[in-house]
Design a protein around this motif. Structure first.
Motif, short mmCIF file in Angstrom:
data_model
loop_
_atom_site.label_atom_id
_atom_site.label_comp_id
_atom_site.label_asym_id
_atom_site.label_seq_id
_atom_site.Cartn_x
_atom_site.Cartn_y
_atom_site.Cartn_z
N SER A 148 83.10 -0.50 -11.51
CA SER A 148 83.46 0.75 -11.83
C SER A 148 82.84 1.51 -10.27
N LEU A 149 83.54 2.77 -10.04
CA LEU A 149 83.09 3.59 -8.79
C LEU A 149 81.96 4.22 -9.32
N PRO A 150 80.72 4.49 -8.44
CA PRO A 150 79.65 5.18 -9.02
C PRO A 150 79.82 6.50 -9.69
N ASP A 151 80.70 7.15 -9.09
CA ASP A 151 81.07 8.66 -9.48
C ASP A 151 82.18 8.75 -10.67
N ARG A 169 79.17 -3.72 -3.23
CA ARG A 169 79.92 -3.04 -2.30
C ARG A 169 81.34 -3.79 -2.10
N LEU A 170 82.53 -2.85 -1.81
CA LEU A 170 83.76 -3.46 -1.61
C LEU A 170 83.70 -3.36 0.15
N ILE A 171 83.47 -4.77 0.65
CA ILE A 171 83.40 -4.70 2.01
C ILE A 171 84.69 -5.38 2.75
N VAL A 204 91.31 1.39 -5.67
CA VAL A 204 90.16 1.83 -4.91
C VAL A 204 90.94 1.75 -3.51
N MET A 205 91.66 0.75 -3.13
CA MET A 205 92.13 0.75 -1.65
C MET A 205 93.04 1.80 -1.22
N ALA A 269 81.30 1.79 -2.03
CA ALA A 269 80.22 1.65 -3.13
C ALA A 269 80.81 1.12 -4.34
N LEU A 270 80.19 0.14 -5.04
CA LEU A 270 80.66 -0.08 -6.52
C LEU A 270 79.44 -0.12 -7.44
N SER A 271 79.84 -0.13 -8.52
CA SER A 271 78.94 -0.41 -9.69
C SER A 271 79.32 -1.35 -10.63
#
Length: 304
Positions: A148-151, A169-171, A204-205, A269-271
């Motif tokens: 998920s996304l942190p927010d 993290r998505l890097i 996300v992209m 950032a990812l969670s």
């Protein structure tokens, strides 16, 4: 025909006497003889030649001795499987895992459960994010491990409870040779590996990564896949830049097959999040949920 009767017949065949068979079967000789009579009454004919010493199987019984052994063995295994099956059913949980996590972190979670001595049988189902949610809501999975996304909130709070386990993290990654060229200066065009818009990393992209590129940089999809592992391998082959979870890329980065270019390209950032339905939970699910909760913030996600 009872399993114990078949074992009685085999005991006589193997020991060659009623007394030896009775001892093997932990019965008195008189009790054992009564049981043999009961078996023969059930079959309707004598099974042993008592006129000979030692006692021998009658020809009809001898002809079936191999089959008797096979049936007895199969019945023993059936009893074992039924008992084990009952234990598995009562200690079985299904974990739905997002595809990229199935490859990287989920196996370590399952291993940590085993290492702690929990006798829980885990079925791991790999799916995309929406399918993981669907498996939970349809009660075809007990837990889900997803990104998920942190927010970003989970599904409606009245249905689910969640645990944010570890950050990720998505890097952007690329083959080192191409990465050196990429970091040398401005880019008018940026070939990249795209994800379908309906999957989590596609969203996300679209929402986080592409809008964060330098103005004037034209992002060109070179290939598309829903699988982060496939995207990672395309980046390692030099096809194009791919954005993948750092935990998934860690081995390739350590081996020098990949280079992290988040110094010049955006990251996100990812969670890693655990989900389950609210309500009453079985003992095995409660044990595993509490175990996973205890892993929050530990070094599991940092293992290479």
């Amino acid at each position: 025909m009872r399993l114990e009767w078949l074992e009685d017949i085999l005991a006589i065949a193997q020991t060659g006497s009623f007394s030896g068979a009775a001892e093997r079967r932990n019965l008195t000789q008189s009790a054992f003889s009564r049981r043999i009579r009961q078996i023969e009454d059930y079959v309707g004919l004598p099974l042993f030649d008592r006129s000979r010493k030692p006692v021998q199987l009658r020809p009809t019984t001898l002809a079936q001795s191999a089959q008797i052994e096979q049936i007895a063995s199969a019945l023993r295994q059936l009893v074992t499987d039924l008992r084990r099956g009952d234990r598995v059913a009562s200690n079985r949980i299904v974990i739905a895992s997002q595809h990229s996590l199935t490859t990287s972190l989920a196996p370590r979670i399952v291993q940590s459960i085993s290492d702690c001595g929990h006798e829980v049988y885990v079925r791991l189902r790999s799916a995309n994010l929406d399918e993981c949610h669907g498996l939970l809501l349809s009660r075809n999975a007990d837990l889900a491990i997803v990104y998920s996304l942190p927010d970003q909130e989970a599904l409606p709070g009245e249905y689910l409870e969640s645990l944010d386990l570890w950050p990720d993290r998505l890097i952007p990654v690329l083959r080192p040779e191409e990465a050196r060229i990429l970091t040398m200066g401005a880019r008018a065009e940026l070939p990249f590996v795209a994800y379908p818009p309906e999957v989590f990393f596609g969203t996300v992209m679209t929402q986080r990564i592409l809008p964060a590129l330098d103005p004037g940089t034209l992002a060109l999809p070179r290939a598309e896949t829903a699988l982060t592992m496939a995207a990672l391998e395309m980046a390692a082959a030099g096809v194009a830049v791919a954005w993948v979870p750092e935990t998934l890329a860690r081995v390739g980065l350590a081996q020098g097959r990949l280079a992290d270019v988040s110094g010049v390209l955006p990251q996100c950032a990812l969670s890693v999040r655990a989900l389950r339905l609210k309500g009453v939970h079985g003992p095995a699910e409660a044990v595993i949920w509490n175990h996973i909760a205890g892993l929050q913030g530990d070094a599991l996600a940092e293992q290479g």
